[in-house]
Write an enzyme that holds these catalytic residues in place. Structure first.
Site, mmCIF file in Angstrom:
data_model
loop_
_atom_site.group_PDB
_atom_site.id
_atom_site.type_symbol
_atom_site.label_atom_id
_atom_site.label_comp_id
_atom_site.label_asym_id
_atom_site.label_seq_id
_atom_site.Cartn_x
_atom_site.Cartn_y
_atom_site.Cartn_z
ATOM 1 N N GLU A 411 0.818 -1.223 0.000
ATOM 2 C CA GLU A 411 0.000 0.000 0.000
ATOM 3 C C GLU A 411 0.847 1.266 0.000
ATOM 4 O O GLU A 411 0.758 2.089 0.904
ATOM 5 C CB GLU A 411 -0.930 -0.004 1.226
ATOM 6 C CG GLU A 411 -1.990 -1.083 1.194
ATOM 7 C CD GLU A 411 -3.161 -0.763 0.268
ATOM 8 O OE1 GLU A 411 -3.092 0.234 -0.473
ATOM 9 O OE2 GLU A 411 -4.128 -1.536 0.291
ATOM 10 N N GLU A 487 -3.937 -10.615 -0.166
ATOM 11 C CA GLU A 487 -4.793 -10.541 1.024
ATOM 12 C C GLU A 487 -6.205 -10.893 0.571
ATOM 13 O O GLU A 487 -6.671 -10.410 -0.454
ATOM 14 C CB GLU A 487 -4.811 -9.130 1.632
ATOM 15 C CG GLU A 487 -3.471 -8.708 2.186
ATOM 16 C CD GLU A 487 -3.453 -7.265 2.726
ATOM 17 O OE1 GLU A 487 -4.518 -6.717 3.060
ATOM 18 O OE2 GLU A 487 -2.351 -6.706 2.802
HETATM 19 C C1 IPT Z 1 -5.133 -3.799 3.721
HETATM 20 C C2 IPT Z 1 -3.739 -3.664 4.223
HETATM 21 O O1 IPT Z 1 -2.818 -4.021 3.244
HETATM 22 C C3 IPT Z 1 -3.479 -4.484 5.424
HETATM 23 O O2 IPT Z 1 -2.263 -4.060 5.979
HETATM 24 C C4 IPT Z 1 -4.579 -4.362 6.406
HETATM 25 O O3 IPT Z 1 -4.663 -3.054 6.851
HETATM 26 C C5 IPT Z 1 -5.867 -4.738 5.758
HETATM 27 O O4 IPT Z 1 -6.110 -3.907 4.689
HETATM 28 C C6 IPT Z 1 -7.048 -4.592 6.670
HETATM 29 O O5 IPT Z 1 -6.900 -5.195 7.900
HETATM 30 S S1 IPT Z 1 -5.462 -2.343 2.826
HETATM 31 C C7 IPT Z 1 -7.177 -2.122 2.704
HETATM 32 C C8 IPT Z 1 -7.456 -0.681 2.383
HETATM 33 C C9 IPT Z 1 -7.757 -2.963 1.635
#
Ligand code: IPT
Length: 965
Positions: A411, A487
């Site tokens: 990010e 993710e």
């Molecule tokens: C995403 C992040 O990469 C991760 O670090 C964590 O914050 C997660 O979200 C949520 O728990 S970024 C999100 C804006 C999709």
């Protein structure tokens, strides 16, 4: 006039650091400086002690602190949690004057006989966020890049005998802008500090490139190191000079499934470094991710380094048991979100077998809140810092076979500095792939990576029919890339739901190389209420003004690393042995490992009738190579139909470890499957089609079999036991996923008043052998209502209750559940059921719950989510008993089944609780019998409940039987 930048605001990486290098177990002299140091915390630079680096400085008034440590975990200051937003005003590279300064001092004796020749370096494995170091009053250097190692040359400053080390660490620095990861802000020297002798002619940096030719089975080896340095692998009779490529005719390759390593030594004339070598080759072919020529499916998790008591310091044994726990749950991949882990973690991944995406310590997410204006990723001011970070990660970790991709960070928008990192890494190491999610054009990456994409889009990507990029060249490039979800399935609170749907796609489309659940661990911090009751804290609990609440509690394991139901579900969904019942009743077994045959597994079957084990034994199966299947005929026959009760015959087949491994004992279960040999639906507990008792009205009371009602239809007692009157329930204590999105389902429930139903009696009366109560149920806020009918009938000592729900008016919100609740005596502590278990299950997270006969207690049925929320439902329950110690209680029977929840507090209290300690025994049990629940989804960050698991207000009717005992 603008104030000049303080040294810790300089955007450069610092000064004085030696070039980054790989290290290993060296025979050169070394001192671990971990232990108790002296510590002083100042609230700002101008309050920090002058000249504390002077060897004669008097630190008598200071306190002790362990090194490594995160100082807020030792009573100095407090942790702060933010996700995207920076905890400081955004004014790069400047930081506020309120900036804690942690001064550390250590007096130590250089060991007798410390070599007088060569050099001695002082190595820090990690310090957050700005580090400045002195030895005996001589400044050695300044470093930034918290989760990255740095070495300083201490040769000139050191003296025999007593030495004094001083380190100043700032909480905020220019580096803060590059380290905006979603985690607690925890300053400190949180990884080891060592003093290392570097003999003249030492090994220096080394890069062992070890590839595997899957066609011929040979290994290739090339050592890159200083001239004269050699790599020796006794087992393979390799002794090769740096720069000389070697081919070994036969080696066993390394993979996460079979992590074969060879002990090796890197030798110079004056130093020997012990390492391990794993032969493996990473490649992309036809948009598939391959290792050693075989496609690889990543069943991964994102792992932060966090320990509830020590913060960013994770003890070796903790990391080892984490990996063991992952392996036991069929996890085969880790993304080191969002920074390089402790170096020992990668050794463990090499040893135990884990695919790793090693991610650089980089995140500038907070700039997204200003549309990426001033983002360091595209500003030449920061290029050195970006490159320095990449270099320090790659040079440290390049000898780990487990690392198959370098990730630029997380990010951080897009920009030239990211492109420069990628180009440098590619040039330095062409044996691994470049990963970065933030640039969807994939201009400088090798794999197409996304986060939280929904199943529809992922399926399009799998089919290679996703929407094209504007640039045809980039589009063609990206279309040829394998896809990973770096993710997905946000494991916050109760959830994630919908894992099976993703896995089906991963199993179907070769381009989809799997993904990484967000995330492995809840980062809760144990604290106590004023009266001494322990619970886990999250954002805001330490008085932070800017924070992101419980968004830090989003792991598959609880803060103490006990598995949550989400982990148990994931284990089942990703199991590498797949059993499928075939139409002819046989069971197809498929080996879904990528490299391993099934010779390490034993297969077993067992039969249970109504949950009671009756028979079982081993199953004979040919050894299956990866991808192969075999059909099994179970030695089980359909049962003779007996009279009532209609027994359910369930068989279970299981694949277990045949022998102990480094991460689990023999017998450890890898995969399982259940099926039925009968088709009996146990609809009714009583053998009669017609009710056995009439409705009798006398003296304003209504009697029906064992039941007595008040004239307004309220149930008063069953037999001689008073139980609460059932009432319709449509709401649940919102899960974090119900609270996701804006407006969230939970907000909408509140707005229409679904949490506050009013029940109005329309009429109650006897119709033949039924006692029928009509009510109108209205949410407090809306115009919509439910016409609700309770039809009671008696069958012997059983009561049958049929509930019909007819929505009227406009229902604009989905429901949380459809069921009814009932009050029971608090002393009925034992719960026994036949249905799915042993853990909780919801419609889109039910794969791991198996049919069986279970016993528990009310307290053990609760899942202790750090922020309390809906939990604990047991699914597809055919019958249940809730009893006290004298055996008295309530028995329930489904038609055919229901979802069972029992708690000591009402739903409202569960919804309002912020921490587990807010939940108090209300003095009665709250029993919920649900016909259906809304799915869980993953809306706390990502897609909501899939349409098929959504629960809309539609006409419904269901029945349950009850009797007292
Ligand atoms: C995403 C992040 O990469 C991760 O670090 C964590 O914050 C997660 O979200 C949520 O728990 S970024 C999100 C804006 C999709």
């Amino acid at each position: 006039m603008t104030r000049p930048l303080a040294y810790f605001e300089d955007p450069s990486p610092g000064f004085g650091a030696l070039p980054p290098r790989a290290i290993g177990r060296t025979d050169a002299a070394q001192v671990d400086l971990s232990g108790t140091w002296r510590f002083h915390l100042a609230g700002s630079e101008d309050k920090a002690p002058e000249g504390f680096w002077d060897p004669d400085f008097d630190d008598a008034g200071w306190s002790d602190i362990p090194v490594p440590s995160s100082w807020p975990m030792h009573g100095h200051g407090a942790p702060i949690y933010t996700n995207v937003v920076y905890p400081i005003p955004v004014d790069p590279p400047r930081v506020p004057a309120e900036n804690q300064v942690g001064d550390h001092r250590l007096v130590f004796d250089l060991p007798e006989g410390w070599p007088q020749t060569g050099r001695t370096v002082l190595r820090f494995e990690g310090a957050d966020s700005s580090l400045r170091v002195w030895c005996n009053g001589v400044e050695l250097g300044i470093s930034r890049g918290s989760r990255l190692p740095v070495e300083f040359d201490a040769t000139v400053a050191l003296r025999p005998g007593r030495n004094v080390l001083a380190a100043r660490v700032h909480q905020w620095s220019s580096a803060t802008y590059l380290e905006d990861q979603d985690m607690w802000w925890l300053p400190g020297i949180f990884r080891e500090v060592t003093l290392r002798h570097r003999p003249d002619g030492a090994v220096g940096d080394f890069f062992v490139r070890a590839g595997y030719d899957h066609v011929g089975g040979s290994g290739s080896l090339l050592l890159e190191a200083a001239e004269g340095v050699r790599v020796v692998i006794p087992e393979l009779e390799v002794d090769a000079e740096s720069g000389t490529p070697v081919t070994i005719p036969f080696v066993e390759p390394w993979s996460a499934e079979l992590p074969r390593r060879y002990a090796a030594e890197i030798r110079s004339a004056t130093e020997t470094v012990a390492v391990h070598v794993g032969f493996r080759t990473v490649s992309i072919e036809d948009a598939r991710l391959l290792v050693n020529g075989s496609p690889v499916l990543l069943r991964g998790v994102n792992r932060h380094e966090f320990h509830p008591r020590t913060g960013r310091v994770v003890p070796y044994q903790t990391a080892r048991s984490e990996l063991t726990l992952m392996k036991r749950h069929n996890i085969n991949a880790v993304r080191t979100s969002h920074y390089p882990p402790h170096p020992a973690f990668l050794d463990l991944c090499d040893e135990l077998g884990m695919w790793v995406i090693d991610e650089c310590d980089l995140e500038t997410h907070g700039f997204e809140l200003q549309d990426w204006r001033d983002n360091p990723s595209d500003d030449p001011l920061w290029t050195d810092a970006y490159l320095d970070r990449m270099r320090r990660m790659v040079e440290r970790d390049k000898n780990h076979p487990s690392v198959i991709m370098w990730s630029l960070g997380n990010e951080s928008g897009t920009g030239a500095n990211l492109a420069a990192m990628a180009a440098w890494a590619k040039h330095r190491d062409d044996t691994r792939l470049i990963h970065y999610e933030g640039d969807w054009t994939c201009a400088y990456t090798d794999v197409y990576s996304r986060m939280y994409a929904g199943v529809t889009e992922v399926e399009q990507i799998g089919k290679r029919i996703e929407a094209p990029l504007d640039d045809p060249g980039l589009d063609a490039r990206r279309r040829a890339m394998p896809f990973v979800l770096c993710e997905y399935a946000h494991a916050m609170g109760n959830g994630p739901g919908g894992l099976s749907e993703y896995q089906r796609l991963f199993d179907t489309y070769p381009r989809l190389s799997g993904g990484f659940i967000w995330e492995w661990l809840d980062h809760g911090i144990p604290v106590s209420t004023p009266d001494g009751r322990a619970h886990y804290a999250y954002g805001g609990d330490f008085g932070e003004t800017v924070h992101d609440g419980n968004f830090i509690i989003d792991g598959l394991v609880f803060p103490d690393r006990t598995p949550s139901p989400g982990l148990v579900e994931f284990k089942k969904v990703v199991e590498p042995i797949r059993f499928e019942t075939q139409p002819d009743g046989s069971v197809r077994v498929t080996n879904r490992h990528d490299f391993r045959d099934t010779s390490h597994l034993a297969f077993r079957w067992e039969l249970a009738i109504d949950g009671q084990h009756t028979d079982g034994g081993p199953l004979d199966l040919p050894v299956l190579r990866p991808g192969e299947s075999a059909d099994l005929t179970l030695p089980i026959f359909p049962p003779e139909r007996a009279g009532l009760p209609p027994f359910e015959h369930w068989w279970t087949v299981r694949a277990v470890l045949a022998a102990e491994t480094a991460w689990a004992p023999a017998g450890h279960e890898i995969a399982w499957h259940q099926g039925r040999t009968d088709d009996v639906i146990a609809e009714r507990p009583f053998d009669a089609d017609e009710p056995t008792a009439p409705v009798v009205v006398e003296d304003g009371r209504v009697l029906l079999g064992p039941a007595e009602f008040a004239s307004d239809g309220t149930l008063l007692r069953v037999g001689d036991i008073e139980i609460g009157c059932p009432s319709l329930e449509l709401w649940r204590a919102p899960t974090d996923n119900d609270r996701g999105k804006n407006p969230s389902v939970a907000d909408r429930w509140e707005r229409v008043g679904l949490d506050d139903l009013s029940h109005r009696l329309i009429r109650a009366g006897a119709y033949d052998h039924s006692y029928v109560v009509h009510t109108e149920v209205k949410p407090a806020g809306g115009t919509a209502s439910m016409a609700n009918t309770y039809r009671w009938q008696a069958f012997g000592n059983w009561l049958r209750l049929e509930i019909t729900m007819l929505p009227e008016g406009e229902w604009t919100v989905p429901l949380g559940r459809v069921g009814f609740k009932l009050g029971l005596p608090a002393a009925w502590d034992n719960v026994e059921w036949f249905g799915r278990g042993p853990g909780e299950a919801y419609p889109d997270s039910i794969a791991a719950a198996r049919i069986g006969h279970y016993t528990s207690t009310v307290d053990r049925l609760q899942t202790p989510y750090v922020r309390p929320q809906e939990n604990g439902a047991r699914a597809e329950v055919r019958w249940a008993r809730i009893t006290g110690h004298n055996g008295r209680g309530l028995q329930l029977h489904g038609e055919p089944h229901f979802s069972l929840t029992v708690r000591r507090w009402p739903t409202k209290a569960l919804a309002e609780a912020k921490h587990t300690t807010d939940l108090a025994d209300s003095g009665e049990l709250h029993l919920h019998i649900d016909h259906v629940h809304r799915g869980l989804g993953s809306a706390s960050c990502g897609p909501d409940v899939l349409p098929r698991y959504e629960l809309n207000a539609v006409p419904l009717s269901f029945a349950v039987w009850l009797r007292t005992m």
